[in-house]
Design an enzyme around this catalytic site. Structure first.
Site, mmCIF file in Angstrom:
data_model
loop_
_atom_site.group_PDB
_atom_site.id
_atom_site.type_symbol
_atom_site.label_atom_id
_atom_site.label_comp_id
_atom_site.label_asym_id
_atom_site.label_seq_id
_atom_site.Cartn_x
_atom_site.Cartn_y
_atom_site.Cartn_z
ATOM 1 N N ALA A 1 9.635 -6.572 3.857
ATOM 2 C CA ALA A 1 9.426 -5.199 3.343
ATOM 3 C C ALA A 1 9.124 -4.694 2.355
ATOM 4 C CB ALA A 1 9.609 -4.516 4.878
ATOM 5 N N HIS B 1 5.792 -13.811 -3.481
ATOM 6 C CA HIS B 1 7.279 -13.294 -3.377
ATOM 7 C C HIS B 1 8.297 -13.313 -4.904
ATOM 8 C CE1 HIS B 1 10.102 -10.931 -1.460
ATOM 9 N NE2 HIS B 1 11.109 -12.043 -1.293
ATOM 10 N N HIS C 1 4.809 9.492 -15.489
ATOM 11 C CA HIS C 1 3.678 8.123 -15.584
ATOM 12 C C HIS C 1 3.937 6.881 -15.707
ATOM 13 C CE1 HIS C 1 -0.662 7.180 -16.737
ATOM 14 N NE2 HIS C 1 -0.267 6.818 -15.556
#
Length: 129
Positions: free
Chosen positions: A119, A96, A20
């Site tokens: 991507a 970015h 988690h």
């Protein structure tokens, strides 16, 4: 030998170790790979395997509670933007440069053969219960 699911033993093993809150960076062939995280490089040649194929395969194996991508994605790669926003309605968009910084904290990097800009997505693992 496994019959279905992810056959790459390095990727299957790495996914089994995630917990988690762990981060998984799914990236194109041009994304700088940070030092530290475990890396499973699936890139075979430009475009193979595609970002969408790898992401879909991972989403069949993982519970994801959040995702972060570069805001530049929307303009530079509308197809990947639509894919990510379809999978993650609450997609967090950052610069970015910020995505590269956040990627350093990922536990796993999965490199695809994608050769289109931005991507890349940082997934945050959830729990199945």
């Amino acid at each position: 030998m496994k019959r279905t699911g992810i056959l790459n033993r390095h990727l299957a093993g790495a996914l089994a170790e995630l917990g988690h809150g762990d981060g998984v960076l799914v990236c194109d062939a041009g994304m700088p790979i940070p030092d530290g995280p475990r890396v499973v490089d699936l890139a075979f040649r430009a475009g193979v395997p595609a970002f969408a194929e790898v992401l879909d395969g991972l989403l069949n194996e993982l519970v994801v509670e959040g995702a972060t991508a570069a805001q530049e994605l929307r303009e530079a790669n509308p197809e990947a933007s639509a894919l990510l926003e379809g999978h993650f309605p609450g997609l967090d968009l950052v610069s970015h440069e910020r995505l590269k910084e956040l990627s350093a904290g990922a536990r796993l990097v999965v490199r695809t053969g994608e050769a289109r800009p931005y991507a890349n997505v940082l997934l945050r693992c959830g729990v199945f219960f």
